[in-house]
Design a protein around this motif. Sequence first.
Motif, PDB file in Angstrom:
ATOM      1  N   LEU A   1       0.850  -1.186   0.000  1.00 53.94           N
ATOM      2  CA  LEU A   1       0.000   0.000   0.000  1.00 53.94           C
ATOM      3  C   LEU A   1       0.888   1.240   0.000  1.00 53.94           C
ATOM      4  O   LEU A   1       1.722   1.386   0.889  1.00 53.94           O
ATOM      5  CB  LEU A   1      -0.902   0.011   1.236  1.00 53.94           C
ATOM      6  CG  LEU A   1      -1.747  -1.242   1.477  1.00 53.94           C
ATOM      7  CD1 LEU A   1      -2.477  -1.130   2.808  1.00 53.94           C
ATOM      8  CD2 LEU A   1      -2.731  -1.446   0.352  1.00 53.94           C
TER       9      LEU A   1
ATOM     10  N   LYS B   1      -3.731   4.308   4.787  1.00 55.59           N
ATOM     11  CA  LYS B   1      -2.972   3.090   4.456  1.00 55.59           C
ATOM     12  C   LYS B   1      -2.778   2.206   5.684  1.00 55.59           C
ATOM     13  O   LYS B   1      -2.991   0.997   5.610  1.00 55.59           O
ATOM     14  CB  LYS B   1      -1.612   3.453   3.852  1.00 55.59           C
ATOM     15  CG  LYS B   1      -1.687   4.168   2.521  1.00 55.59           C
ATOM     16  CD  LYS B   1      -0.326   4.598   2.051  1.00 55.59           C
ATOM     17  CE  LYS B   1       0.364   5.551   3.001  1.00 55.59           C
ATOM     18  NZ  LYS B   1      -0.289   6.846   3.213  1.00 55.59           N
TER      19      LYS B   1
ATOM     20  N   ALA C   1      -4.299  -1.442   6.202  1.00 57.48           N
ATOM     21  CA  ALA C   1      -3.360  -2.551   6.438  1.00 57.48           C
ATOM     22  C   ALA C   1      -3.771  -3.347   7.677  1.00 57.48           C
ATOM     23  O   ALA C   1      -3.760  -4.589   7.651  1.00 57.48           O
ATOM     24  CB  ALA C   1      -1.940  -2.016   6.591  1.00 57.48           C
TER      25      ALA C   1
ATOM     26  N   ASN D   1       5.390  -1.659   8.263  1.00 60.01           N
ATOM     27  CA  ASN D   1       5.169  -0.230   8.071  1.00 60.01           C
ATOM     28  C   ASN D   1       6.521   0.464   7.909  1.00 60.01           C
ATOM     29  O   ASN D   1       7.310   0.535   8.851  1.00 60.01           O
ATOM     30  CB  ASN D   1       4.415   0.330   9.285  1.00 60.01           C
ATOM     31  CG  ASN D   1       4.111   1.788   9.161  1.00 60.01           C
ATOM     32  OD1 ASN D   1       4.956   2.582   8.778  1.00 60.01           O
ATOM     33  ND2 ASN D   1       2.888   2.147   9.505  1.00 60.01           N
TER      34      ASN D   1
ATOM     35  N   GLU E   1       3.445  -1.151   3.773  1.00 57.60           N
ATOM     36  CA  GLU E   1       2.757   0.125   3.557  1.00 57.60           C
ATOM     37  C   GLU E   1       3.685   1.276   3.863  1.00 57.60           C
ATOM     38  O   GLU E   1       4.483   1.214   4.778  1.00 57.60           O
ATOM     39  CB  GLU E   1       1.452   0.193   4.339  1.00 57.60           C
ATOM     40  CG  GLU E   1       1.576   0.089   5.816  1.00 57.60           C
ATOM     41  CD  GLU E   1       1.338   1.394   6.522  1.00 57.60           C
ATOM     42  OE1 GLU E   1       1.243   2.427   5.869  1.00 57.60           O
ATOM     43  OE2 GLU E   1       1.254   1.362   7.735  1.00 57.60           O
TER      44      GLU E   1
END
Length: 138
Positions: free
Chosen positions: A44, A52, A56, A74, A136
């Motif tokens: 993402l 996002k 997620a 992340n 993401e």
Amino acid sequence: NNNTKADYYARGSAELATENALTLAKIQHRLRLTKRSERLVLVLVGLPGRGKSFIARKLQNFVTWRGSECRVFNVGKYRRKVAAGDDGEEKGGDCGADFFDSGNEKAAKMRQMAAQLALDDMLYWLDHGDGGGIGESS
């Protein structure tokens, strides 16, 4: 005009579902290149503050609920770790606007390092874990 758009989107999803020689060749190529093709990775990307991380987490919960392990990677968390450890200062990993300036070469290297760390962790997870991954980043 709105009917044309609705028809386009409805027709587009039906076209994606059809198999043809090209899609089958691409799938075969992917299977040859992928050691374990049952894994799934979602990535993402987008502008900050657009959801996002929220999406997620929701996807992770859904995949876990379906019985598969899933982990979110992340890049922002990795970026804050890289920024906090850069010069030994206790900044807490906060990154100002100059950190995202395309002309800031030092920050660009740090951003690349954070992305690579997230990717390395995801690849390790895919090779040794038992599930998929969601990457993401802004």
